[in-house]
Design an enzyme around this catalytic site. Structure first.
Site, PDB file in Angstrom:
ATOM      1  N   TYR A  41       0.847  -1.204   0.000  1.00  0.00           N
ATOM      2  CA  TYR A  41       0.000   0.000   0.000  1.00  0.00           C
ATOM      3  C   TYR A  41       0.882   1.253   0.000  1.00  0.00           C
ATOM      4  CZ  TYR A  41      -3.688  -3.327   1.405  1.00  0.00           C
ATOM      5  OH  TYR A  41      -4.559  -4.391   1.477  1.00  0.00           O
ATOM      6  N   HIS A 101      -0.154 -12.065   0.867  1.00  0.00           N
ATOM      7  CA  HIS A 101      -1.167 -11.193   0.243  1.00  0.00           C
ATOM      8  C   HIS A 101      -1.776 -11.840  -1.006  1.00  0.00           C
ATOM      9  CE1 HIS A 101      -1.905  -6.577  -0.470  1.00  0.00           C
ATOM     10  NE2 HIS A 101      -3.019  -7.267  -0.627  1.00  0.00           N
ATOM     11  N   SER A 141     -12.873  -5.375   1.705  1.00  0.00           N
ATOM     12  CA  SER A 141     -13.864  -4.636   0.884  1.00  0.00           C
ATOM     13  C   SER A 141     -15.299  -5.040   1.227  1.00  0.00           C
ATOM     14  CB  SER A 141     -13.584  -4.825  -0.620  1.00  0.00           C
ATOM     15  OG  SER A 141     -12.282  -4.416  -0.961  1.00  0.00           O
ATOM     16  N   PRO A 142     -15.658  -5.044   2.528  1.00  0.00           N
ATOM     17  CA  PRO A 142     -17.019  -5.465   2.901  1.00  0.00           C
ATOM     18  C   PRO A 142     -18.086  -4.469   2.450  1.00  0.00           C
ATOM     19  CG  PRO A 142     -15.886  -4.591   4.817  1.00  0.00           C
ATOM     20  CD  PRO A 142     -14.862  -4.659   3.716  1.00  0.00           C
ATOM     21  N   LEU A 143     -17.629  -3.259   2.091  1.00  0.00           N
ATOM     22  CA  LEU A 143     -18.557  -2.249   1.551  1.00  0.00           C
ATOM     23  C   LEU A 143     -18.477  -2.211   0.023  1.00  0.00           C
ATOM     24  CD1 LEU A 143     -17.860   0.578   4.171  1.00  0.00           C
ATOM     25  CD2 LEU A 143     -20.010  -0.677   3.904  1.00  0.00           C
ATOM     26  N   ARG A 160     -15.906  -1.785  -1.819  1.00  0.00           N
ATOM     27  CA  ARG A 160     -15.033  -0.637  -2.121  1.00  0.00           C
ATOM     28  C   ARG A 160     -15.816   0.677  -2.067  1.00  0.00           C
ATOM     29  NH1 ARG A 160     -10.564  -3.368  -3.821  1.00  0.00           N
ATOM     30  NH2 ARG A 160     -11.017  -5.391  -4.706  1.00  0.00           N
ATOM     31  N   GLY A 161     -16.838   0.700  -1.253  1.00  0.00           N
ATOM     32  CA  GLY A 161     -17.634   1.919  -1.067  1.00  0.00           C
ATOM     33  C   GLY A 161     -18.940   1.888  -1.843  1.00  0.00           C
ATOM     34  N   PHE A 162     -19.017   1.008  -2.841  1.00  0.00           N
ATOM     35  CA  PHE A 162     -20.205   1.005  -3.712  1.00  0.00           C
ATOM     36  C   PHE A 162     -21.488   0.739  -2.920  1.00  0.00           C
ATOM     37  CE2 PHE A 162     -23.073   0.284  -7.073  1.00  0.00           C
ATOM     38  CZ  PHE A 162     -22.521   0.819  -8.224  1.00  0.00           C
TER      39      PHE A 162
HETATM   40  N1  LIG Z   1      -6.195  -8.663   0.861  1.00  0.00           N
HETATM   41  C1  LIG Z   1      -6.459  -7.923  -0.177  1.00  0.00           C
HETATM   42  O1  LIG Z   1      -6.148  -8.282  -1.307  1.00  0.00           O
HETATM   43  C2  LIG Z   1      -7.171  -6.613  -0.004  1.00  0.00           C
HETATM   44  C3  LIG Z   1      -7.739  -5.961  -1.111  1.00  0.00           C
HETATM   45  C4  LIG Z   1      -8.406  -4.753  -0.895  1.00  0.00           C
HETATM   46  C5  LIG Z   1      -8.503  -4.235   0.392  1.00  0.00           C
HETATM   47  N2  LIG Z   1      -7.923  -4.879   1.447  1.00  0.00           N
HETATM   48  C6  LIG Z   1      -8.018  -4.361   2.825  1.00  0.00           C
HETATM   49  O2  LIG Z   1      -9.399  -4.246   3.162  1.00  0.00           O
HETATM   50  C7  LIG Z   1      -9.678  -2.922   3.603  1.00  0.00           C
HETATM   51  C8  LIG Z   1     -11.100  -2.542   3.241  1.00  0.00           C
HETATM   52  O3  LIG Z   1     -11.349  -2.693   1.859  1.00  0.00           O
HETATM   53  P1  LIG Z   1     -11.578  -1.463   0.887  1.00  0.00           P
HETATM   54  O4  LIG Z   1     -11.061  -0.225   1.534  1.00  0.00           O
HETATM   55  O5  LIG Z   1     -11.050  -1.887  -0.431  1.00  0.00           O
HETATM   56  O6  LIG Z   1     -13.141  -1.384   0.676  1.00  0.00           O
HETATM   57  P2  LIG Z   1     -14.404  -1.117   1.594  1.00  0.00           P
HETATM   58  O7  LIG Z   1     -14.062  -1.200   3.012  1.00  0.00           O
HETATM   59  O8  LIG Z   1     -15.468  -1.978   1.044  1.00  0.00           O
HETATM   60  O9  LIG Z   1     -14.777   0.392   1.184  1.00  0.00           O
HETATM   61  C9  LIG Z   1     -13.927   1.470   1.427  1.00  0.00           C
HETATM   62  C10 LIG Z   1     -14.506   2.689   0.749  1.00  0.00           C
HETATM   63  O10 LIG Z   1     -15.768   3.006   1.322  1.00  0.00           O
HETATM   64  C11 LIG Z   1     -15.776   4.344   1.820  1.00  0.00           C
HETATM   65  N3  LIG Z   1     -16.539   4.310   3.070  1.00  0.00           N
HETATM   66  C12 LIG Z   1     -16.187   3.664   4.220  1.00  0.00           C
HETATM   67  N4  LIG Z   1     -17.147   3.837   5.153  1.00  0.00           N
HETATM   68  C13 LIG Z   1     -18.109   4.589   4.573  1.00  0.00           C
HETATM   69  C14 LIG Z   1     -19.346   5.112   5.032  1.00  0.00           C
HETATM   70  N5  LIG Z   1     -19.785   4.850   6.261  1.00  0.00           N
HETATM   71  N6  LIG Z   1     -20.089   5.876   4.173  1.00  0.00           N
HETATM   72  C15 LIG Z   1     -19.663   6.113   2.902  1.00  0.00           C
HETATM   73  N7  LIG Z   1     -18.498   5.655   2.420  1.00  0.00           N
HETATM   74  C16 LIG Z   1     -17.727   4.899   3.255  1.00  0.00           C
HETATM   75  C17 LIG Z   1     -14.328   4.701   2.007  1.00  0.00           C
HETATM   76  O11 LIG Z   1     -14.127   6.091   1.833  1.00  0.00           O
HETATM   77  P3  LIG Z   1     -13.336   6.978   2.951  1.00  0.00           P
HETATM   78  O12 LIG Z   1     -12.041   6.288   3.199  1.00  0.00           O
HETATM   79  O13 LIG Z   1     -13.192   8.276   2.269  1.00  0.00           O
HETATM   80  O14 LIG Z   1     -14.233   6.986   4.139  1.00  0.00           O
HETATM   81  C18 LIG Z   1     -13.651   3.920   0.875  1.00  0.00           C
HETATM   82  O15 LIG Z   1     -13.741   4.647  -0.326  1.00  0.00           O
HETATM   83  C19 LIG Z   1      -8.594  -2.068   2.946  1.00  0.00           C
HETATM   84  O16 LIG Z   1      -8.401  -0.864   3.625  1.00  0.00           O
HETATM   85  C20 LIG Z   1      -7.392  -2.988   3.011  1.00  0.00           C
HETATM   86  O17 LIG Z   1      -6.780  -2.890   4.281  1.00  0.00           O
HETATM   87  C21 LIG Z   1      -7.272  -6.067   1.254  1.00  0.00           C
END
Ligand SMILES: NC(=O)c1ccc[n+]([C@@H]2O[C@H](COP(=O)([O-])OP(=O)(O)OC[C@H]3O[C@@H](n4cnc5c(N)ncnc54)[C@H](OP(=O)(O)O)[C@@H]3O)[C@@H](O)[C@H]2O)c1
Length: 338
Positions: free
Chosen positions: A61, A130, A209-211, A213-215
């Site tokens: 990252y 990873h 990415s439980p959200l 990726r924000g979608f």
């Molecule tokens: N192992 C892997 O291959 C892998 C791949 C991807 C991710 N990850 C890990 O998983 C973590 C989470 O996944 P992710 O960040 O990809 O996706 P996510 O948690 O599904 O979504 C994150 C996105 O949602 C937004 N968000 C969060 N809370 C919100 C809310 N309450 N209202 C509106 N928007 C909101 C965030 O924006 P803001 O930040 O601006 O709030 C960001 O753009 C990452 O940080 C990383 O540590 C691991």
């Protein structure tokens, strides 16, 4: 705003209790457009106050930048936080669309030392592979990771984007505490293979990415319009072309449940992931990513929402209708090896 701490769950058989929701820290340095360091620091502190103890980063990252950024927070709260980082993936600075994956012993040994240096810690609490390099037997990779545990550099081991068979093979070498894979209302591939294996072996599931990726928060309909230039999601199939509009339409039942619960769409999406624990009978610690304290309050609030069987049924059809793959390049995931 709430001050009550979230419940806990076990991280791997015999492992520590962690807050049942962790925090994904990737976006604080990488992938999701412009960042605000002060807001990110405030988010980390607020998360800890709310009982979030598992913090997720990776060496990839921002080419180490995320680990460096998090280091002062981890050091200030060393006994309260569980630090998870990862090796295996690098992104060449001259070609940010490329991914290089390595699982061999010399690479892992170099990677762990570099992560420890950047984090400025003596030990990593949870060290993940990873991504899987299929040219190296998983037993060999986990063998090296197990040596790191014996040497005191790492406490627990994790794997990301592995299949159920790979998890079983890994577990013959050393106990695996956690599997981190994408799991959300939009991405349920892991329920067929790795989830049953994790349950059988006592491994905790850490949905990334439980959200979506924000979608799933309902914030996107048009990636070109809604995302800044450097945002990695502008290349992701679910956010691009007609897919974004088609996927936004799938959120109708999520919106209806949000209204019924006086909650946000994101909270319903997170409550759904959290309830996988009961449904699949294994510990589940999702790691939603955010850089805003108010959002960490909102997201942890989801741990108090319980969806009924009827409500869960209303969400059941969504995943199979999602338009577009999880990644532009799916060879980068476990999908082709299932
Ligand atoms: N192992 C892997 O291959 C892998 C791949 C991807 C991710 N990850 C890990 O998983 C973590 C989470 O996944 P992710 O960040 O990809 O996706 P996510 O948690 O599904 O979504 C994150 C996105 O949602 C937004 N968000 C969060 N809370 C919100 C809310 N309450 N209202 C509106 N928007 C909101 C965030 O924006 P803001 O930040 O601006 O709030 C960001 O753009 C990452 O940080 C990383 O540590 C691991």
């Amino acid at each position: 705003m709430t001050d009550s701490r979230i419940p806990t769950a076990r991280l791997g058989a015999g492992g520590p209790e962690v807050g049942v929701q962790g925090l994904g820290c990737m976006g604080m340095s990488f992938a999701y457009g412009p960042t605000d360091a002060d807001a990110s620091r405030a988010t980390l502190e607020r998360a800890l106050e709310l009982g979030v103890t598992l913090y997720d980063t990776a060496d990839a990252y921002g080419a180490g930048e995320n680990e460096r950024f998090l280091s002062p927070f981890f050091k200030a709260h060393r006994d309260e936080v569980v630090v998870a980082t990862k090796f295996a993936l690098s992104i060449p600075p001259d070609d940010p669309t490329r991914r290089i994956i390595r699982n061999d012993a010399p690479y892992i040994r170099e990677a762990v030392e570099a992560s420890l240096r950047r984090l400025d810690l003596d030990v990593i609490d949870l060290y993940y592979m990873h991504r899987r390099d299929v040219n190296v037997p998983i037993e060999e990779t986990v063998g090296v990771m197990a040596d790191l545990v014996r040497e005191g550099k790492v406490k627990q081991l994790g794997l990301s984007e592995v299949t159920g068979d790979e998890l079983r093979a890994a577990q013959t070498v050393h106990p695996i505490a956690a599997v981190q894979s994408e799991w959300s209302l939009f991405s349920r591939d892991i329920e067929a293979g790795v989830v049953p294996a994790a349950r059988e072996l006592g491994v905790t599931l850490v949905p990334y990415s439980p959200l979506g990726r924000g979608f799933l928060t309902g914030s996107f309909t048009d990636a070109e319009q809604d995302l800044t230039d450097g945002d990695f999601r502008r290349q992701q199939p679910r956010f691009t072309g007609g897919n974004a509009a088609a996927n936004a339409a799938l959120l109708a039942p999520v919106r209806a449940l949000a209204e019924a619960h006086g909650a946000t769409l994101g909270q319903i999406a997170l409550a759904w992931v959290q309830q996988r624990a009961r449904i699949h009978d294994l510990p589940v610690v999702p790691i939603p990513g955010t850089r805003k304290p108010t959002r960490v309050e909102e997201n942890t609030g989801a741990t108090r929402i319980v969806l009924t069987e009827t409500e869960l049924s209303a969400l059941e059809p969504i995943a199979e209708k999602v338009a577009g793959d999880r990644y532009a390049d799916m060879t980068f995931t476990s999908a082709g090896r299932e």
